[in-house]
Design an enzyme around this catalytic site. Structure first.
Site, PDB file in Angstrom:
ATOM      1  N   GLN A 158      35.164 -18.922 -79.779  1.00 34.77           N
ATOM      2  CA  GLN A 158      35.800 -20.138 -79.535  1.00 34.77           C
ATOM      3  C   GLN A 158      37.012 -20.017 -78.335  1.00 34.77           C
ATOM      4  O   GLN A 158      36.494 -19.495 -77.462  1.00 34.77           O
ATOM      5  CB  GLN A 158      36.745 -20.425 -80.807  1.00 34.77           C
ATOM      6  CG  GLN A 158      35.641 -20.886 -82.095  1.00 34.77           C
ATOM      7  CD  GLN A 158      34.931 -19.569 -82.969  1.00 34.77           C
ATOM      8  OE1 GLN A 158      35.811 -18.580 -82.982  1.00 34.77           O
ATOM      9  NE2 GLN A 158      33.912 -19.404 -83.012  1.00 34.77           N
ATOM     10  N   ASP A 205      32.859 -22.568 -75.436  1.00 32.48           N
ATOM     11  CA  ASP A 205      31.868 -22.883 -74.664  1.00 32.48           C
ATOM     12  C   ASP A 205      32.044 -22.804 -73.203  1.00 32.48           C
ATOM     13  O   ASP A 205      31.659 -23.521 -72.487  1.00 32.48           O
ATOM     14  CB  ASP A 205      31.195 -24.276 -74.830  1.00 32.48           C
ATOM     15  CG  ASP A 205      30.884 -24.243 -76.367  1.00 32.48           C
ATOM     16  OD1 ASP A 205      30.380 -23.234 -77.036  1.00 32.48           O
ATOM     17  OD2 ASP A 205      30.848 -25.456 -76.985  1.00 32.48           O
ATOM     18  N   LYS A 221      31.780 -17.673 -72.171  1.00 32.32           N
ATOM     19  CA  LYS A 221      32.109 -16.022 -72.524  1.00 32.32           C
ATOM     20  C   LYS A 221      30.806 -15.338 -72.488  1.00 32.32           C
ATOM     21  O   LYS A 221      30.841 -14.110 -72.085  1.00 32.32           O
ATOM     22  CB  LYS A 221      32.825 -16.235 -73.657  1.00 32.32           C
ATOM     23  CG  LYS A 221      34.086 -17.058 -73.778  1.00 32.32           C
ATOM     24  CD  LYS A 221      34.708 -17.235 -74.975  1.00 32.32           C
ATOM     25  CE  LYS A 221      33.969 -17.768 -76.117  1.00 32.32           C
ATOM     26  NZ  LYS A 221      33.986 -19.540 -75.811  1.00 32.32           N
ATOM     27  N   HIS A 267      26.881 -17.942 -78.101  1.00 30.71           N
ATOM     28  CA  HIS A 267      27.270 -17.444 -76.598  1.00 30.71           C
ATOM     29  C   HIS A 267      25.922 -17.259 -76.047  1.00 30.71           C
ATOM     30  O   HIS A 267      24.919 -16.529 -76.673  1.00 30.71           O
ATOM     31  CB  HIS A 267      28.078 -16.192 -76.863  1.00 30.71           C
ATOM     32  CG  HIS A 267      29.343 -16.292 -77.529  1.00 30.71           C
ATOM     33  ND1 HIS A 267      30.179 -15.232 -77.633  1.00 30.71           N
ATOM     34  CD2 HIS A 267      30.031 -17.508 -77.867  1.00 30.71           C
ATOM     35  CE1 HIS A 267      31.416 -15.792 -78.285  1.00 30.71           C
ATOM     36  NE2 HIS A 267      31.244 -16.936 -78.350  1.00 30.71           N
TER      37      HIS A 267
HETATM   38  P1  GDP Z   1      30.423 -19.508 -74.715  1.00 29.33           P
HETATM   39  O1  GDP Z   1      30.461 -19.914 -75.947  1.00 29.33           O
HETATM   40  O2  GDP Z   1      31.672 -19.397 -73.889  1.00 29.33           O
HETATM   41  O3  GDP Z   1      29.491 -18.144 -74.491  1.00 29.33           O
HETATM   42  O4  GDP Z   1      29.475 -20.586 -73.814  1.00 29.33           O
HETATM   43  P2  GDP Z   1      28.386 -21.277 -74.469  1.00 29.33           P
HETATM   44  O5  GDP Z   1      27.153 -20.156 -74.071  1.00 29.33           O
HETATM   45  O6  GDP Z   1      28.404 -21.795 -75.302  1.00 29.33           O
HETATM   46  O7  GDP Z   1      27.913 -22.407 -73.051  1.00 29.33           O
HETATM   47  C1  GDP Z   1      28.129 -22.299 -71.751  1.00 29.33           C
HETATM   48  C2  GDP Z   1      26.725 -22.716 -71.075  1.00 29.33           C
HETATM   49  O8  GDP Z   1      27.048 -22.743 -69.723  1.00 29.33           O
HETATM   50  C3  GDP Z   1      25.569 -21.910 -71.564  1.00 29.33           C
HETATM   51  O9  GDP Z   1      24.395 -22.783 -71.627  1.00 29.33           O
HETATM   52  C4  GDP Z   1      25.339 -21.017 -70.255  1.00 29.33           C
HETATM   53  O10 GDP Z   1      23.888 -20.319 -69.929  1.00 29.33           O
HETATM   54  C5  GDP Z   1      25.828 -21.894 -69.063  1.00 29.33           C
HETATM   55  N1  GDP Z   1      26.424 -21.238 -68.030  1.00 29.33           N
HETATM   56  C6  GDP Z   1      27.404 -20.232 -68.138  1.00 29.33           C
HETATM   57  N2  GDP Z   1      28.040 -20.063 -66.653  1.00 29.33           N
HETATM   58  C7  GDP Z   1      27.288 -21.116 -65.915  1.00 29.33           C
HETATM   59  C8  GDP Z   1      27.647 -21.372 -64.538  1.00 29.33           C
HETATM   60  O11 GDP Z   1      28.324 -20.658 -63.881  1.00 29.33           O
HETATM   61  N3  GDP Z   1      26.633 -22.439 -64.210  1.00 29.33           N
HETATM   62  C9  GDP Z   1      25.978 -23.154 -64.982  1.00 29.33           C
HETATM   63  N4  GDP Z   1      25.393 -24.202 -64.546  1.00 29.33           N
HETATM   64  N5  GDP Z   1      25.773 -22.791 -66.265  1.00 29.33           N
HETATM   65  C10 GDP Z   1      26.561 -21.681 -66.725  1.00 29.33           C
HETATM   66  P1  IMO Z   2      32.294 -20.604 -78.911  1.00 29.61           P
HETATM   67  O1  IMO Z   2      32.454 -18.943 -79.275  1.00 29.61           O
HETATM   68  C1  IMO Z   2      32.962 -24.627 -79.371  1.00 29.61           C
HETATM   69  C2  IMO Z   2      34.679 -26.173 -83.072  1.00 29.61           C
HETATM   70  C3  IMO Z   2      33.956 -27.111 -84.120  1.00 29.61           C
HETATM   71  C4  IMO Z   2      35.109 -27.730 -84.567  1.00 29.61           C
HETATM   72  C5  IMO Z   2      36.126 -26.925 -84.851  1.00 29.61           C
HETATM   73  C6  IMO Z   2      36.112 -26.309 -86.206  1.00 29.61           C
HETATM   74  O2  IMO Z   2      30.562 -20.914 -78.686  1.00 29.61           O
HETATM   75  O3  IMO Z   2      32.887 -21.020 -77.771  1.00 29.61           O
HETATM   76  P2  IMO Z   2      34.447 -24.434 -87.317  1.00 29.61           P
HETATM   77  O4  IMO Z   2      33.170 -24.485 -87.909  1.00 29.61           O
HETATM   78  O5  IMO Z   2      34.995 -23.295 -86.713  1.00 29.61           O
HETATM   79  O6  IMO Z   2      35.281 -24.738 -88.771  1.00 29.61           O
HETATM   80  O7  IMO Z   2      34.729 -25.810 -86.846  1.00 29.61           O
HETATM   81  O8  IMO Z   2      36.028 -25.845 -83.737  1.00 29.61           O
HETATM   82  N1  IMO Z   2      34.259 -24.811 -82.754  1.00 29.61           N
HETATM   83  C7  IMO Z   2      33.663 -24.489 -81.555  1.00 29.61           C
HETATM   84  N2  IMO Z   2      33.560 -25.214 -80.495  1.00 29.61           N
HETATM   85  N3  IMO Z   2      32.680 -23.311 -79.254  1.00 29.61           N
HETATM   86  C8  IMO Z   2      32.693 -22.660 -80.379  1.00 29.61           C
HETATM   87  O9  IMO Z   2      32.398 -21.193 -80.433  1.00 29.61           O
HETATM   88  C9  IMO Z   2      33.389 -23.174 -81.602  1.00 29.61           C
HETATM   89  N4  IMO Z   2      33.463 -22.684 -82.737  1.00 29.61           N
HETATM   90  C10 IMO Z   2      34.017 -23.728 -83.470  1.00 29.61           C
HETATM   91  O10 IMO Z   2      32.986 -27.837 -83.225  1.00 29.61           O
HETATM   92  O11 IMO Z   2      35.488 -28.991 -83.729  1.00 29.61           O
HETATM   93 MG    MG Z   3      29.422 -21.470 -77.216  1.00 28.42          MG
END
Ligand code: GDP
Ligand code: IMO
Ligand code: MG
Length: 438
Positions: A225, A14, A17, A42
């Site tokens: 991840q 998170d 990416k 994502h």
């Molecule tokens: P990923 O799994 O790595 O793609 O990340 P996620 O989408 O799960 O979580 C990132 C969150 O942060 C999302 O809600 C994005 O819209 C938000 N986000 C990404 N970059 C920024 C930033 O620079 N500033 C803020 N405030 N939010 C961001």
């Molecule tokens: P993105 O790509 C954050 C965490 C789960 C749990 C552990 C194992 O959005 O960054 P699983 O279901 O994979 O067997 O769970 O990994 N986990 C993540 N945490 N971002 C993710 O993906 C995750 N994918 C799995 O919360 O702790």
């Molecule tokens: Mg994510």
């Protein structure tokens, strides 16, 4: 010559990416996922509209981008079709530009049932998985009993093998977990219907990648991840079941290690973690009771730190350079993309963890055992906050001086260039200092 760029998360996932991959696709015609499954979430925000992708590569919002799902991915066709349908509602057609490796292991209903039953059995020691069947599907892969996407093209073989594997899992569900079993005939009918929709998308993805290399095309590889969730190098057993580090691109897509030109590591300016497991710099706060650390609360609220896949509260804490330097080494990181700078805008003081104290000894090396992880006392340095908005700033020069100092400090402590800085969720809220494809 084309360039091959791998994007990985450096922390526990998170990091942002999805946003960055969507942005980088301006210089490529394809995106390849190479590990994980629909445990990923994502997020991409375009003109206030939010799209959350779980399994389809994050280039899909650009209609010229080809989306490739490599052999290292564990694939739920149900989750895939759900995502395709959601995109279609927004007038995004994906089937015409989606390639799925025949070697992807299928996630089937018994994997999900076992994931849930196992977490329930672990009780307070649960990993906190997404319950999407990821772990049990990878278990089947290494046990050499997994069903693969390509097997769907051989219906008789598939039906026989499914019966055999379903019997095995049903035995465990029934006798070990005392849980409901799965009706194999229902599963078979359903997946054979689903297979008709994606049959023409099954393609030798590894071969496609080499054709692109021969044609001098740029290729973007999308990690899911984060490195600290890696099955080998992460905080085991509180990890996911795939190799999330950049090396996973080799086994998970077939691209050779020498073909990688640049590894971009996405780093959030603070740290988050969903699910259980060690988190040395955590600022413990609980949303349900509204009790705990006030900065932990602020980071969570300002950063909207709720899971994109499960909606769970993400635990928040300070940036951890010890964990990051471990992550950078094992990923062969070329440059850093720092995200969510704007989330720190209101803080008076920002802490960075620069070392750990374990059993009275100071170390800058991340331990490998869960017993040692739980003993870590972080050692921090303080950085003065900038107390002014950075949202949407898209040039380094326009950043407040103190924010520049914070960024430069991270570069000093990690010995890596900060090539991209993200100042908001939207595409244009980004500072690109050095584009990985240049
Ligand atoms: P990923 O799994 O790595 O793609 O990340 P996620 O989408 O799960 O979580 C990132 C969150 O942060 C999302 O809600 C994005 O819209 C938000 N986000 C990404 N970059 C920024 C930033 O620079 N500033 C803020 N405030 N939010 C961001
Ligand atoms: P993105 O790509 C954050 C965490 C789960 C749990 C552990 C194992 O959005 O960054 P699983 O279901 O994979 O067997 O769970 O990994 N986990 C993540 N945490 N971002 C993710 O993906 C995750 N994918 C799995 O919360 O702790
Ligand atoms: Mg994510």
């Amino acid at each position: 010559m084309g360039k091959n760029v791998v994007v990985i998360g450096a922390q526990w996932g998170d990091e942002g990416k999805g946003k960055i991959i969507d942005l980088l696709t301006e210089k490529t015609s394809n995106v390849v996922r190479f590990q994980g499954g629909h445990n990923a979430g994502h997020t991409i925000v375009v003109k206030d509209e939010k799209t959350i992708l779980h399994i389809i590569p994050s280039g899909v919002l650009h209609d010229n981008i080809e989306c490739l799902i490599g052999n290292g991915v564990v694939l739920s066709i149900t989750a895939l079709l759900k995502e395709i349908a959601t995109l279609k509602k927004n007038n995004i057609d994906i089937l015409s530009r989606l390639a799925i490796s025949p070697s992807c292991i299928l996630i089937l209903p018994y994997h999900i049932a076992i994931d849930k039953a196992h977490e329930e059995m672990l009780g307070k020691n649960a990993i906190g998985t997404t319950c999407n069947g990821i772990g049990p599907a990878y278990e089947d892969k290494v046990a050499r009993r997994g069903l693969r996407v390509g097997d769907l093209l051989h219906s008789e073989y598939f039906a026989n093998k499914l019966e055999e594997v379903a019997n095995y899992h049903n035995f465990i569900l029934n006798n070990y977990y005392k849980a409901k079993t799965i009706d194999y005939k229902k599963v078979l009918d359903e997946i054979m219907d689903q297979a008709k929709i994606i049959k023409n998308n099954i393609t030798d993805v590894t071969n496609k990648i080499y054709q692109k290399i021969e044609n001098n095309e740029n290729i973007l590889f999308e990690g899911a991840q984060g490195a600290l969730l890696d099955i080998d190098q992460g905080t085991y057993p509180y990890v996911t079941s795939s190799n999330t580090i950049s090396g996973g691109v080799n086994t998970g897509s077939g691209v050779g290690i020498a073909n990688i030109d640049y590894v971009l590591s996405i780093v959030k300016t603070y740290t988050t973690r969903v699910g259980a497991g060690p988190f040395p710099t955590e600022l413990v706060y609980d949303v349900a009771s509204d009790k705990g650390d006030s900065i932990g609360k602020e980071l969570g609220i300002k950063g909207c730190e709720f899971g994109a896949t499960t909606g769970r509260q993400r635990r928040c804490g300070w940036l951890d350079i010890v964990a990051l330097n471990h992550s950078f080494r094992i990923n062969s990181v070329t440059g850093i993309c720092l995200t969510k700078l704007d989330v720190l805008d209101n803080l008076n003081t920002i802490k960075i963890c620069v070392a750990y104290e374990i059993n009275g000894k100071i170390t800058k090396t991340m331990p490998y055992s869960i017993q040692d992880f739980n003993k870590i006392k972080p050692i921090y340095i303080d950085i003065e906050g900038w107390k002014t908005s950075t949202i949407g700033i898209n040039s380094f020069d326009l950043l407040p001086t103190k924010a520049k100092k914070y960024i430069e400090k991270i570069s000093d402590l990690t010995n890596l260039p900060i090539d991209i800085i993200s100042t908001g969720p939207e595409r244009n809220q980004t500072i690109i200092i050095n584009h990985p494809f240049n």
